[in-house]
Enzyme design. Sequence first.
Site, short mmCIF file in Angstrom:
data_model
loop_
_atom_site.label_atom_id
_atom_site.label_comp_id
_atom_site.label_asym_id
_atom_site.label_seq_id
_atom_site.Cartn_x
_atom_site.Cartn_y
_atom_site.Cartn_z
N GLN A 1 45.15 40.22 47.19
CA GLN A 1 45.48 38.97 47.88
C GLN A 1 44.42 38.04 47.32
O GLN A 1 43.25 38.09 47.70
CB GLN A 1 45.37 39.15 49.40
CG GLN A 1 45.86 37.96 50.23
CD GLN A 1 45.23 36.62 49.90
OE1 GLN A 1 45.77 35.86 49.06
NE2 GLN A 1 44.09 36.33 50.47
N SER B 1 35.25 38.83 40.39
CA SER B 1 35.51 37.38 40.41
C SER B 1 34.21 36.58 40.52
O SER B 1 33.28 36.99 41.22
CB SER B 1 36.39 37.07 41.62
OG SER B 1 36.38 35.69 41.91
N GLU C 1 33.92 34.20 42.32
CA GLU C 1 33.78 33.86 43.74
C GLU C 1 32.71 34.72 44.42
O GLU C 1 32.16 34.35 45.44
CB GLU C 1 35.12 34.02 44.47
CG GLU C 1 36.11 32.91 44.22
CD GLU C 1 35.64 31.56 44.78
OE1 GLU C 1 35.41 31.47 45.98
OE2 GLU C 1 35.51 30.61 44.00
N TYR D 1 37.86 36.69 50.94
CA TYR D 1 38.28 37.14 49.61
C TYR D 1 37.07 37.58 48.78
O TYR D 1 37.05 38.66 48.19
CB TYR D 1 39.03 36.01 48.88
CG TYR D 1 39.22 36.27 47.40
CD1 TYR D 1 40.21 37.13 46.95
CD2 TYR D 1 38.40 35.66 46.45
CE1 TYR D 1 40.37 37.40 45.59
CE2 TYR D 1 38.55 35.92 45.10
CZ TYR D 1 39.54 36.78 44.67
OH TYR D 1 39.68 37.05 43.33
N LYS E 1 35.99 41.25 47.28
CA LYS E 1 35.76 41.50 45.85
C LYS E 1 34.37 42.11 45.61
O LYS E 1 34.20 42.91 44.69
CB LYS E 1 35.91 40.19 45.05
CG LYS E 1 37.36 39.80 44.79
CD LYS E 1 38.01 40.69 43.73
CE LYS E 1 39.43 40.27 43.42
NZ LYS E 1 40.13 41.17 42.49
#
Length: 289
Positions: free
Chosen positions: A30, A72, A74, A95, A99
Amino acid sequence: MYYGDLSDSEQISNVIYNIKPDEVYHLGAQSHVRVSFEAPEYTGNITALGATRILEAIRRSGNSIKFYQASSSEMFGASLPPQSESTPFIPRSPYAAAKVYAYWMAANYRDGYGIFASNGILFNHESPRRGETFVTRKITRAVASILSKKQDSLFLGNLDARRDWGYAPEYVAFMWKMLQNEKPEDFVIGTGESHSVREFVDEAFSYAGLDRDEYIKIDPRYYRPTEVEELIADSNKAIKKLKWKSEIKFKELVKIMVDADLRAYGLEPFGEGDEILKKKFPNRWWGVD
Ligand code: F7E
């Protein structure tokens, strides 16, 4: 083709057991940061535990299978730029936290069980195939839609956020390269430049001859409870060890994406994006997509 679902460990085990793959590229997630605030538990289940389910299936199969984990930028969150492999992770969304968990699971299966597991810490990578709710594609699609007279405004959130945006096909080629490396390692991949969302808007609208002030409206619903202010990749490790080089820079990326969306709307592309692809990748499929 096999159907699979990242929430279903038995099914994943069966697929890995039956195919006996040499390499697994785990890109499933997701992956929308804003959505992860609305669906934090689901995001943890799919984005974090999904990686564990695949790693466990690989371990239990007893086969020698290389594993690529789509980590990522992020994950760096609030860590100041530029960000490299040694920059601390300070995740700023469900998220990103998911990760970070998956990153450490890949590292632990590598260290604990000797699995060839590598994390590609990829900064934003974009293309005409980018989902329409991510900001780059939302903007380039809006340009085509405005020119087609189907849309007369574009609602966005935080225009000040800065990202290191590169061209996705180059990043995918590097994923493969990482698994051909002699040992499993983690690499940061990006262009080394950052630009704001506002700059992306300016570049796309001015390429199309549109005045952004006429169309851009701010909708606070697109703001995130916590934002990642600025990401800039320090890819020196990948440059030195695996000869990473990003060919497509920011302005070129915008033109490639606007041209593609014009074509998708049945309009004549301005052509500069197509020219860039032909010049940079004359023998590659992604130059003519
Ligand atoms: O947002 C700002 C938003 O959703 C970029 C994913 O692939 O890359 C992606 O994550 C920036 C953010 O991508 C809108 O606040 C303003 O600061 O395109 P995005 P992302 O969050 O950077 C990383 C590497 C991943 O791993 C993720 O899976 O743009 N922004 N206005 C907006 N963003 C969106 N989506 N929509 C807006 O209207």
